[in-house]
Design a protein around this motif. Structure first.
Motif, short mmCIF file in Angstrom:
data_model
loop_
_atom_site.label_atom_id
_atom_site.label_comp_id
_atom_site.label_asym_id
_atom_site.label_seq_id
_atom_site.Cartn_x
_atom_site.Cartn_y
_atom_site.Cartn_z
N LEU A 143 0.82 -1.21 0.00
CA LEU A 143 0.00 0.00 0.00
C LEU A 143 0.86 1.26 0.00
O LEU A 143 1.99 1.27 0.49
CB LEU A 143 -0.98 0.01 1.18
N SER A 202 -2.38 -2.78 8.97
CA SER A 202 -1.49 -2.05 8.06
C SER A 202 -0.34 -1.42 8.82
O SER A 202 -0.47 -1.03 9.99
CB SER A 202 -2.26 -0.94 7.32
N SER A 213 -3.60 0.50 -3.15
CA SER A 213 -2.94 -0.77 -2.80
C SER A 213 -3.13 -1.79 -3.91
O SER A 213 -4.06 -1.71 -4.71
CB SER A 213 -3.52 -1.33 -1.48
N ALA A 260 -0.02 -4.59 4.15
CA ALA A 260 -1.19 -4.91 4.97
C ALA A 260 -1.52 -6.39 4.83
O ALA A 260 -1.31 -6.99 3.77
CB ALA A 260 -2.39 -4.06 4.57
N SER A 304 -8.21 -5.47 8.28
CA SER A 304 -6.82 -5.44 7.80
C SER A 304 -5.93 -4.78 8.83
O SER A 304 -6.34 -3.86 9.54
CB SER A 304 -6.73 -4.69 6.46
N THR A 327 -10.95 3.43 10.45
CA THR A 327 -9.58 3.08 10.81
C THR A 327 -9.21 3.66 12.16
O THR A 327 -9.55 4.81 12.48
CB THR A 327 -8.59 3.60 9.75
#
Length: 335
Positions: free
Chosen positions: A173, A209, A328, A187, A207, A253
Motif C-alpha cells: 500500500l 497495516s 494498494s 497490509a 486489515s 480506521t
C-alpha cells in the motif's frame, strides 16, 4: 460325479470364480462437491460418472475410497469448474473446464472424472471394498421364490456450504498520513464475503497495516510510522466482464502515529492516535477458481488532526492532511 458331456458342480464353481476374478475391480469413491446456489448437484455428477464407468461405486461416509473434489464458480455469465481425484498415492492434477451453464460443466467434469479414475486404477490398486460372501445355490423347490425388488442407487449428499466464504491476502500500500512525505508499507487482510449470485453480495473485512515515510524521498525533518487496524464494509459487488469484478466500500480506521525528529540537535519521539473514516473502490481480476489480484484506491478523512513540531528552531515538521489518499495492490485467496 457327472457322466457323459455334463459339467460337475465343482467345475461350475471354478468357472464362476475365474469369471469373477477376470472382471475389473470396482472403484470406491466419495464426492466432495461445492457449487453456487441453484447450480448442479453432486447427484448429477455421480450419475454422469456412472453412465461412463460402471466400475465406480459410492461409499458411505467413513468407508475407505478415493475422493472426487469438484469446485464450481460463476465467472461473469460463465461457469468455471475444477476437478481433482485424490487417491492413496496422492492426487491428480487439477482439471479445469469452463462453459455457459452449470449442467454443461458438470457433464464435462463427469466425463473427465471417469477417464481419470480409469487411468489411476490402471496404475494403482484401488482401496479395498467390503467383500461379500459367496452366495450358495438354493436347493431345488417346487416354485421359484419371489425376487426382491432392486434397491435404488445411493443418493449423494452434497456437503452444506457455509453462507460466507473466507478470503485472506496480503497487500502493498501507498498512502499519506502526514505531510510532507508519502508512506509506503503493507497490509494483511481477512474478509468474509456472502455467497450469492446477485450484486447484493456484502463483505466485511479486517486489515492490519503498517507504513512509514522514510522509505521514499519526501519526508522533511521527521520520520513517521503509521500502524492501524481498518474495518471495511462492501455492500455490493458486480461482475463486469468474465473474470473482472468491482465493489464500492466504506472504511473505519484506528491506530497510531509514531514520529521521530532527525537532522536536529536533540531529536525526540512522540506517539499520537489516529482515527479516520473513508471510502474506497476495489477491482478484482480472477487468477483462477480461488485466487484474485485486487487493486484498491480511496481516501480517508482524519477525525483528529495532529501536528509534530521541533522546539529549536520552532517549526512544524509534519502534520495530518485534510484528506489521506490510499492505493494498494494485493493477492487474495478464497477458502
Amino acid at each position: 460325479m457327472a457322466s457323459g458331456g455334463g459339467i460337475s458342480f465343482i467345475e461350475l464353481v471354478v468357472l464362476g470364480w475365474s469369471s469373477a476374478t477376470a472382471a475389473p475391480a470396482p472403484i470406491p469413491v466419495r464426492i466432495d462437491f461445492d457449487a453456487p446456489p441453484g447450480c448442479s448437484t453432486a447427484e448429477q455428477l455421480y450419475e454422469g460418472i456412472r453412465a461412463r464407468s460402471d466400475r465406480v461405486t459410492l461409499v458411505a461416509e467413513g468407508e475407505e475410497g478415493w475422493e472426487i473434489r469438484v469446485r464450481l464458480r460463476r465467472v461473469g455469465r460463465r461457469v468455471r469448474g475444477e476437478l481433482r481425484v485424490v487417491h492413496d498415492r496422492g492426487a491428480t492434477d487439477t482439471r479445469a473446464v469452463e462453459g455457459s451453464s452449470c449442467d454443461t460443466v458438470v457433464q464435462a467434469l463427469s466425463f473427465t472424472a471417469a477417464l481419470a479414475l480409469d487411468k489411476v486404477a490402471e496404475e494403482t490398486e484401488p482401496p479395498p471394498v467390503a467383500a461379500r460372501p459367496p452366495v450358495a445355490a438354493p436347493p431345488p423347490v417346487a416354485a421359484p421364490s419371489p425376487q426382491p425388488s432392486p434397491q435404488p442407487s445411493p443418493a449423494v449428499a452434497a456437503p452444506e456450504r457455509p453462507p460466507f466464504r473466507l478470503e485472506m491476502g496480503a497487500q502493498i500500500l501507498l498512502t499519506q498520513v502526514v505531510s510532507p512525505g508519502v508512506n509506503l508499507g503493507g497490509a494483511l487482510v481477512a474478509r468474509l464475503t456472502q455467497r450469492t449470485d446477485s450484486a447484493l453480495s456484502p463483505s466485511f473485512g479486517l486489515s492490519l497495516s503498517h507504513a512509514r515515510d522514510d522509505v521514499l524521498p519526501g519526508a522533511d525533518r521527521a520520520s513517521v510510522q503509521w500502524t492501524a487496524v481498518t474495518l471495511t464494509g462492501c455492500p455490493l459487488r458486480w461482475d463486469i466482464a468474465g473474470s473482472l469484478g468491482a465493489a464500492p466500500c466504506i472504511t473505519a480506521t484506528g491506530g497510531w502515529l509514531a514520529a521521530t525528529g532527525y537532522g536536529v540537535t536533540s531529536p525526540e519521539s512522540a506517539v499520537r492516535s489516529w482515527w479516520s473514516a473513508g471510502i474506497l473502490a476495489r477491482v478484482a481480476v480472477s487468477l483462477g477458481a480461488s485466487t484474485a489480484l485486487e487493486i484498491e484506491a480511496g481516501a480517508s478523512f482524519p477525525l483528529v488532526h495532529r501536528r509534530f513540531t521541533i522546539a529549536f528552531p520552532a517549526e512544524t515538521v509534519a502534520k495530518t492532511p485534510a484528506i489521506s489518499p490510499l492505493t494498494s495492490v494485493g493477492i487474495v485467496h478464497s477458502f
